[in-house]
Design a protein around this motif. Sequence first.
Motif, short mmCIF file in Angstrom:
data_model
loop_
_atom_site.label_atom_id
_atom_site.label_comp_id
_atom_site.label_asym_id
_atom_site.label_seq_id
_atom_site.Cartn_x
_atom_site.Cartn_y
_atom_site.Cartn_z
N ASN A 126 -6.28 10.75 3.62
CA ASN A 126 -6.03 9.34 3.27
C ASN A 126 -5.03 8.71 4.22
OD1 ASN A 126 -7.78 9.51 1.12
ND2 ASN A 126 -6.19 9.91 -0.39
N THR A 127 -3.95 9.43 4.51
CA THR A 127 -2.95 8.93 5.46
C THR A 127 -3.57 8.73 6.83
OG1 THR A 127 -1.21 10.12 4.27
CG2 THR A 127 -0.70 9.39 6.50
N ASN A 156 -9.65 8.11 -3.72
CA ASN A 156 -9.16 7.23 -2.66
C ASN A 156 -9.78 7.61 -1.32
OD1 ASN A 156 -7.49 5.00 -2.04
ND2 ASN A 156 -5.98 6.35 -1.12
N SER A 184 -5.09 -4.20 6.67
CA SER A 184 -4.18 -3.49 5.79
C SER A 184 -4.40 -3.82 4.32
CB SER A 184 -2.73 -3.80 6.18
OG SER A 184 -2.51 -5.19 6.24
N PRO A 240 -6.93 -0.91 2.23
CA PRO A 240 -6.24 0.30 1.75
C PRO A 240 -5.30 0.03 0.58
CG PRO A 240 -6.18 0.22 4.14
CD PRO A 240 -6.71 -1.09 3.68
N GLY A 271 0.82 -1.21 0.00
CA GLY A 271 0.00 0.00 0.00
C GLY A 271 0.85 1.25 0.00
N SER A 297 -5.55 1.83 -2.95
CA SER A 297 -4.38 2.57 -3.43
C SER A 297 -3.98 2.11 -4.83
CB SER A 297 -3.19 2.38 -2.48
OG SER A 297 -3.45 2.99 -1.24
N LEU A 335 -12.04 5.12 1.04
CA LEU A 335 -11.64 4.82 2.41
C LEU A 335 -12.70 5.25 3.42
CD1 LEU A 335 -7.88 5.91 2.30
CD2 LEU A 335 -8.70 3.59 2.69
N TYR A 338 -7.42 1.86 9.72
CA TYR A 338 -7.44 0.52 9.12
C TYR A 338 -6.32 -0.34 9.70
CZ TYR A 338 -10.78 1.76 5.39
OH TYR A 338 -11.89 2.12 4.67
N TYR A 339 -5.12 0.23 9.79
CA TYR A 339 -3.97 -0.52 10.30
C TYR A 339 -4.18 -0.92 11.76
CZ TYR A 339 -1.42 1.03 6.13
OH TYR A 339 -1.01 1.28 4.85
N THR A 342 -6.16 5.77 6.89
CA THR A 342 -5.47 4.49 6.74
C THR A 342 -4.92 4.00 8.06
OG1 THR A 342 -4.87 5.01 4.45
CG2 THR A 342 -3.59 3.30 5.54
N ARG A 343 -4.52 4.90 8.95
CA ARG A 343 -4.01 4.48 10.26
C ARG A 343 -5.08 3.75 11.07
NH1 ARG A 343 -0.29 5.27 7.82
NH2 ARG A 343 1.67 6.33 8.30
#
Length: 427
Positions: free
Chosen positions: A358-359, A413, A371, A374, A230, A378, A417, A365-366, A362-363
């Motif tokens: 987006n950043t 994106n 993972s 995303p 990703g 991406s 998300l 999701y992690y 995504t955290r």
Amino acid sequence: MNKMMKIIGAVAVINIVARLFGFVREMAIANQYGTSTAADAIVTAYTIPNFIYLVVGGALTTAFISVYHSTKTDKALFVRKSFTTVLVAAVAITVILIIFTDPLLHLFFKGLSVEEYALTRNLYLWMMPSSIILVLSTWMSGVLNVNGKFNLSSLAVLLYNASFVGIAVLLTSYFGPESYGIGALVGALLMGGFLYAGLRKSRLYSLKPSFAMSVDTKRLWVIALPILFGGASLQFYAVIHRIVADGFGTGTISAVNFASKLTGFPQAIMMTAVTTVIYPLLSKKQGEGDMETIRALYKKGMLYLFALLVPATAIAYFFAEPLVRLVFGHGEFTEASILLTVPLFRVFTLSMFFLAANTYITRFYYAKANSLVPVIFSLINVFVINLGVIYLMIDSYGASAIAYGTVISAAMNFVMLAVYARVKWKL
């Protein structure tokens, strides 16, 4: 929550200074070399080492933090095993990329002249070994962050950026553009040494290598690989920028770089500070099953991003030319360089909120050990939508199509998300 925001504020101040020095490096390149062949070579040579630093280092560190908070085994032993894993991975990848220097440069950067290729190759060989130290530094920052030592990791980035630009500028009169290769290597060594000394002084964990495999080591890779792919897809924005810009002649590569870096400066400051503090807390709260706190963090973070970056986008868009002149319009950065950079910067500004959001999303999701989704989003947006937009617009908009591709794919994106997170977790 107030205590957390104070920590974020303190980290943000350090990161502002650190990012300023990183941005001063771009200003120094512009001042000394403008949008020339030398500037293009510096930007091109740094693309792959920086790619490894951000992608491999970021993926392994994010995975480490996730496993660290959920491991049932001895944390000290897990730290030693993960250190060994990161070290071996960083060395192996870097050695392979150095061995295949010529095929790699020819594959990604086909339009280089003989002179530009020779300079790019020398710079690349100076910069590439720093990847090992930078990946390890990212991991050591993760160890410090999960133990509440946020300032040390932020100060390390400040040391890296300051020493990089300081050494490069100081040695330019002696070594020319290759001074930036020397600066990259020495700056990484100083950063790695600083973080190692911080770990030793804090007496948190031993970094004695341990090569024995364990369940947690396997989990580290299971989590890291999707994040790596990703992150790689997102960092391919920069690689795509270089490849496409190369078709527009001398100076376009550096102009695209300067425009994108100026755009990324405010959102990078915000996101580095927030993710440095919030992600370890997110992982912890996820382990505790505290969805109420997770939802509160998500909503507040998104609100702060919108409140800060939307006005910043408007200011940057409408004052694009004076901003470019103020920041870069000195020395060898001529009127032609300004006219080349301004249209690119104006379009890139429209991506500021979307890239930051987006950043941030995504955290989450992690933290939930998801993972894969995303990565899929991406890949679709970077390699389908982004390239599709560039292909459709390049004849009409020229190099600006590169920026439009980034804006439209980043916005798509974000929608993917946000909608999935809302449906899946009610965020």
